[in-house]
Design a protein around this motif. Structure first.
Motif, PDB file in Angstrom:
ATOM      1  N   GLY A 187       0.811  -1.214   0.000  1.00  0.00           N
ATOM      2  CA  GLY A 187       0.000   0.000   0.000  1.00  0.00           C
ATOM      3  C   GLY A 187       0.837   1.252   0.000  1.00  0.00           C
ATOM      4  O   GLY A 187       0.491   2.246  -0.663  1.00  0.00           O
ATOM      5  N   LEU A 188       1.945   1.236   0.736  1.00  0.00           N
ATOM      6  CA  LEU A 188       2.832   2.395   0.779  1.00  0.00           C
ATOM      7  C   LEU A 188       3.473   2.631  -0.586  1.00  0.00           C
ATOM      8  O   LEU A 188       3.560   3.771  -1.059  1.00  0.00           O
ATOM      9  CB  LEU A 188       3.911   2.191   1.845  1.00  0.00           C
ATOM     10  CG  LEU A 188       4.999   3.254   1.931  1.00  0.00           C
ATOM     11  CD1 LEU A 188       4.416   4.624   2.245  1.00  0.00           C
ATOM     12  CD2 LEU A 188       6.055   2.865   2.981  1.00  0.00           C
ATOM     13  N   LEU A 189       3.928   1.559  -1.238  1.00  0.00           N
ATOM     14  CA  LEU A 189       4.538   1.705  -2.559  1.00  0.00           C
ATOM     15  C   LEU A 189       3.549   2.289  -3.562  1.00  0.00           C
ATOM     16  O   LEU A 189       3.899   3.151  -4.373  1.00  0.00           O
ATOM     17  CB  LEU A 189       5.061   0.353  -3.053  1.00  0.00           C
ATOM     18  CG  LEU A 189       6.331  -0.162  -2.363  1.00  0.00           C
ATOM     19  CD1 LEU A 189       6.612  -1.594  -2.781  1.00  0.00           C
ATOM     20  CD2 LEU A 189       7.519   0.728  -2.690  1.00  0.00           C
ATOM     21  N   HIS A 190       2.304   1.844  -3.496  1.00  0.00           N
ATOM     22  CA  HIS A 190       1.302   2.371  -4.423  1.00  0.00           C
ATOM     23  C   HIS A 190       0.979   3.829  -4.114  1.00  0.00           C
ATOM     24  O   HIS A 190       0.753   4.634  -5.028  1.00  0.00           O
ATOM     25  CB  HIS A 190       0.052   1.500  -4.394  1.00  0.00           C
ATOM     26  CG  HIS A 190       0.206   0.218  -5.155  1.00  0.00           C
ATOM     27  ND1 HIS A 190      -0.206   0.055  -6.458  1.00  0.00           N
ATOM     28  CD2 HIS A 190       0.793  -0.954  -4.806  1.00  0.00           C
ATOM     29  CE1 HIS A 190       0.089  -1.164  -6.877  1.00  0.00           C
ATOM     30  NE2 HIS A 190       0.698  -1.801  -5.890  1.00  0.00           N
ATOM     31  N   ALA A 191       0.980   4.187  -2.835  1.00  0.00           N
ATOM     32  CA  ALA A 191       0.752   5.587  -2.464  1.00  0.00           C
ATOM     33  C   ALA A 191       1.893   6.465  -2.976  1.00  0.00           C
ATOM     34  O   ALA A 191       1.663   7.577  -3.485  1.00  0.00           O
ATOM     35  CB  ALA A 191       0.610   5.718  -0.949  1.00  0.00           C
ATOM     36  N   LEU A 192       3.136   5.984  -2.867  1.00  0.00           N
ATOM     37  CA  LEU A 192       4.281   6.733  -3.386  1.00  0.00           C
ATOM     38  C   LEU A 192       4.212   6.843  -4.902  1.00  0.00           C
ATOM     39  O   LEU A 192       4.555   7.888  -5.478  1.00  0.00           O
ATOM     40  CB  LEU A 192       5.584   6.052  -2.954  1.00  0.00           C
ATOM     41  CG  LEU A 192       5.919   6.094  -1.462  1.00  0.00           C
ATOM     42  CD1 LEU A 192       7.105   5.192  -1.151  1.00  0.00           C
ATOM     43  CD2 LEU A 192       6.209   7.516  -1.007  1.00  0.00           C
ATOM     44  N   PHE A 193       3.779   5.775  -5.564  1.00  0.00           N
ATOM     45  CA  PHE A 193       3.629   5.816  -7.026  1.00  0.00           C
ATOM     46  C   PHE A 193       2.630   6.887  -7.437  1.00  0.00           C
ATOM     47  O   PHE A 193       2.908   7.714  -8.317  1.00  0.00           O
ATOM     48  CB  PHE A 193       3.179   4.450  -7.542  1.00  0.00           C
ATOM     49  CG  PHE A 193       2.816   4.441  -8.999  1.00  0.00           C
ATOM     50  CD1 PHE A 193       3.780   4.237  -9.965  1.00  0.00           C
ATOM     51  CD2 PHE A 193       1.501   4.662  -9.402  1.00  0.00           C
ATOM     52  CE1 PHE A 193       3.450   4.242 -11.316  1.00  0.00           C
ATOM     53  CE2 PHE A 193       1.157   4.670 -10.747  1.00  0.00           C
ATOM     54  CZ  PHE A 193       2.135   4.463 -11.703  1.00  0.00           C
ATOM     55  N   ARG A 194       1.471   6.883  -6.790  1.00  0.00           N
ATOM     56  CA  ARG A 194       0.438   7.858  -7.158  1.00  0.00           C
ATOM     57  C   ARG A 194       0.886   9.284  -6.853  1.00  0.00           C
ATOM     58  O   ARG A 194       0.561  10.218  -7.593  1.00  0.00           O
ATOM     59  CB  ARG A 194      -0.868   7.515  -6.443  1.00  0.00           C
ATOM     60  CG  ARG A 194      -1.543   6.265  -7.008  1.00  0.00           C
ATOM     61  CD  ARG A 194      -2.917   6.054  -6.412  1.00  0.00           C
ATOM     62  NE  ARG A 194      -2.841   5.580  -5.042  1.00  0.00           N
ATOM     63  CZ  ARG A 194      -2.770   4.297  -4.702  1.00  0.00           C
ATOM     64  NH1 ARG A 194      -2.750   3.356  -5.640  1.00  0.00           N
ATOM     65  NH2 ARG A 194      -2.725   3.941  -3.438  1.00  0.00           N
ATOM     66  N   LEU A 195       1.669   9.444  -5.779  1.00  0.00           N
ATOM     67  CA  LEU A 195       2.208  10.753  -5.436  1.00  0.00           C
ATOM     68  C   LEU A 195       3.163  11.235  -6.527  1.00  0.00           C
ATOM     69  O   LEU A 195       3.071  12.386  -6.994  1.00  0.00           O
ATOM     70  CB  LEU A 195       2.919  10.668  -4.085  1.00  0.00           C
ATOM     71  CG  LEU A 195       3.186  11.945  -3.310  1.00  0.00           C
ATOM     72  CD1 LEU A 195       1.903  12.705  -3.025  1.00  0.00           C
ATOM     73  CD2 LEU A 195       3.898  11.597  -1.999  1.00  0.00           C
ATOM     74  N   CYS A 196       4.066  10.369  -6.959  1.00  0.00           N
ATOM     75  CA  CYS A 196       5.003  10.736  -8.028  1.00  0.00           C
ATOM     76  C   CYS A 196       4.258  11.000  -9.329  1.00  0.00           C
ATOM     77  O   CYS A 196       4.565  11.961 -10.052  1.00  0.00           O
ATOM     78  CB  CYS A 196       6.036   9.621  -8.226  1.00  0.00           C
ATOM     79  SG  CYS A 196       7.252   9.483  -6.901  1.00  0.00           S
ATOM     80  N   GLN A 197       3.290  10.155  -9.620  1.00  0.00           N
ATOM     81  CA  GLN A 197       2.523  10.325 -10.853  1.00  0.00           C
ATOM     82  C   GLN A 197       1.804  11.674 -10.881  1.00  0.00           C
ATOM     83  O   GLN A 197       1.776  12.362 -11.913  1.00  0.00           O
ATOM     84  CB  GLN A 197       1.516   9.180 -10.985  1.00  0.00           C
ATOM     85  CG  GLN A 197       0.836   9.081 -12.337  1.00  0.00           C
ATOM     86  CD  GLN A 197      -0.076   7.874 -12.413  1.00  0.00           C
ATOM     87  OE1 GLN A 197      -0.922   7.663 -11.547  1.00  0.00           O
ATOM     88  NE2 GLN A 197       0.089   7.060 -13.445  1.00  0.00           N
ATOM     89  N   SER A 198       1.253  12.074  -9.738  1.00  0.00           N
ATOM     90  CA  SER A 198       0.510  13.338  -9.690  1.00  0.00           C
ATOM     91  C   SER A 198       1.419  14.547  -9.836  1.00  0.00           C
ATOM     92  O   SER A 198       0.967  15.621 -10.250  1.00  0.00           O
ATOM     93  CB  SER A 198      -0.269  13.431  -8.377  1.00  0.00           C
ATOM     94  OG  SER A 198       0.599  13.555  -7.260  1.00  0.00           O
TER      95      SER A 198
END
Length: 387
Positions: A187-198
Motif C-alpha cells: 500500500g505504501l509503494l502504491h501511495a508513493l507511485f500515485r504521489l510521483c505520478q501526480s
C-alpha cells in the motif's frame, strides 16, 4: 607552473566506505575468535556448480568476445522480461528491459537519463550511500525524505510530497531496504507511485534484494499493473545476490520503452554493453536454478531469525528494522559516533559492520549489519561479542 586539479565534485566525496571498515577488521588480533564480517552485502555461500559451468561455457564462446547490443543480450532481455512478468503478474516484454553492469550502474544510468546537473532527486533518510555519492558526483542535488525509526524506517508520505512539491525529478526507494532491511508494504509503494505520478516525477524502486522477501508474498507489489506505469515507474534489480556472482556485475532496469531508449544513450557512452558471457549464462540459469534460489531465500530467513534471538539476549541493543540482507541496529553507546563504535567492534571484538553515519548524518545511533554474509553459527557468536 599551475597544478592541474581534479573535479571538485569528486574530491569532496569521502573515500569508498567498504575498504575503510575492512581496514579496521585487518587490525583485529583474533583474541575473540574468527573475524565476523557483516559489512559488504555479499552472498555468504558459494554459487551453484551449474552456474559456474554455464559461465565457463559462455565465456569460452568466441561469440562473446565482441560488442553486444547496448540494451542487453536478447536472450536475457526475453528471459528476464518473462521472469518479471511472472513475478508481478504483468505484461512485460523485452522492450521494457535494459541490462547493465550491476545495479549501481543501473542507478547511475537512470539518474543521468531523468535528471540534469542542478536538478534534484529525493532519497530516503537513511539512504544507500552509493545513491547519494552518484548524485553528488553528477552535480545532481538530493533532498531527503524522512523515515521514522519508530515506524520501522518506512518513508513518510508527507515528507515525500514536500520533496516532490519542491521540484524533485524523481523519488528513489529501496525495498527490501539497504541499509535498514525494512520491507515497504504494498500500500505504501502504491501511495508513493500515485504521489510521483501526480507531480510528474519518476518513482525509482531499487529491488536488489527482492528475491529474499519472506516466503508467502506472491508478488512484492502490483505497480506494473498501475495505469500509465511506463511514464512514472522504474524498477532496478541485481542478479549478483540471487546467483552469487557479484564479480560478474550484472543488473537490470525495467521501464517504459521510451525511457529504455534514453538509457541506451547513456550506456553507449558509459560501457557500450554489459558483460556478455554472464548475460547468456544467467538467461539459461533463471529457470533451472529456481529451486536453489528458493533454498537460499529460506537460509537467509533462518539467519535473520538467529540474529533476532541474539538481540533478544542483548536488551541494551535494539533492532530498528530487519529484513532480506540487513539489520539496522541501535547501539547502546550514547554520545559516541557510529564510526567510533564500529571501529572498536572491529578492532576489539572482531565484528565488522558499517557505521550508521555512512547512510546519513542523522544515523549516528545505528550500525548496519549485513547478516546474510555470515552463517548461522557465526551469527550466534555475536551474543558474546556484543555483550
Amino acid at each position: 607552473m599551475t597544478r592541474a586539479e581534479a573535479n571538485p565534485l569528486i574530491t569532496r566525496l569521502s573515500p569508498p566506505p567498504i575498504p575503510s571498515v575492512h581496514a579496521w577488521g585487518r587490525a583485529y588480533d583474533g583474541r575473540r575468535g574468527p573475524l565476523i564480517d557483516l559489512s559488504q552485502a555479499v552472498p555468504g555461500y558459494p554459487t551453484h556448480p551449474e552456474m559456474l559451468r554455464l559461465l565457463g561455457e559462455a565465456a569460452a564462446s568466441p561469440d562473446m568476445t565482441g560488442y553486444g547490443p547496448i540494451e542487453g543480450e536478447p536472450v536475457l532481455r526475453k528471459a528476464y522480461a518473462h521472469h518479471v512478468g511472472a513475478v508481478y503478474e504483468a505484461d512485460i516484454g523485452s522492450e521494457h528491459i535494459h541490462i547493465t553492469a550491476g545495479c549501481n550502474q543501473a542507478f547511475m544510468s537512470v539518474a543521468i537519463a531523468v535528471a540534469a546537473s542542478g536538478d534534484t532527486i529525493a532519497l530516503t533518510d537513511p539512504y544507500y550511500f552509493n545513491h547519494q555519492t552518484t548524485l553528488s558526483m553528477l552535480g545532481i542535488d538530493y533532498s531527503l525524505v524522512h523515515c521514522d525509526a519508530a515506524n520501522g524506517f518506512l518513508p513518510d508520505l508527507a515528507s515525500a510530497e514536500t520533496a516532490l512539491v519542491a521540484g524533485a525529478r524523481a523519488l528513489v526507494v529501496v525495498t527490501p531496504n539497504n541499509p535498514t532491511g525494512a520491507v515497504y508494504p504494498k500500500g505504501l509503494l502504491h501511495a508513493l507511485f500515485r504521489l510521483c505520478q501526480s507531480h510528474g516525477a519518476w518513482l525509482i524502486v531499487d529491488e536488489t534484494y527482492r528475491d529474499f522477501l519472506p516466503e508467502g508474498d506472491a508478488r512484492p507489489h502490483a505497480l506494473l499493473s498501475e495505469p500509465g506505469w511506463e511514464e512514472t515507474l522504474v524498477l532496478l534489480y541485481s542478479f549478483s545476490k540471487s546467483f552469487c556472482i557479484p564479480g560478474h556485475r550484472l543488473g537490470a532496469i525495467t521501464a517504459g520503452p521510451a525511457l529504455v531508449a534514453e538509457i541506451a544513450k547513456v550506456m553507449d557512452n558509459m560501457q557500450i554493453c554489459a558483460p556478455r558471457a554472464p548475460q547468456t549464462a544467467v538467461a539459461w540459469a533463471l529457470p533451472i536454478l529456481a529451486d536453489w534460489r528458493a533454498g537460499n531465500r529460506r537460509e537467509i530467513a533462518h539467519r535473520a531469525e538467529v540474529l533476532r534471538k541474539v538481540f533478544a539476549d542483548l536488551p541494551e541493543w535494539e533492532i530498528g528494522a530487519i529484513g532480506a540482507y540487513f539489520a539496522f541496529v541501535r547501539h547502546p553507546f550514547a554520545g559516541q559516533s557510529s564510526a567510533a563504535v564500529a571501529e572498536r567492534l572491529a578492532r576489539q571484538a572482531g565484528v565488522v559492520c558499517i557505521p550508521g553515519s555512512y547512510f546519513g548524518a542523522d544515523q549516528e545511533n545505528y550500525l548496519r549489519l549485513a547478516f546474510a554474509n555470515a552463517d548461522a553459527a557465526s551469527i550466534a557468536l555475536l551474543t558474546d561479542r556484543l555483550r
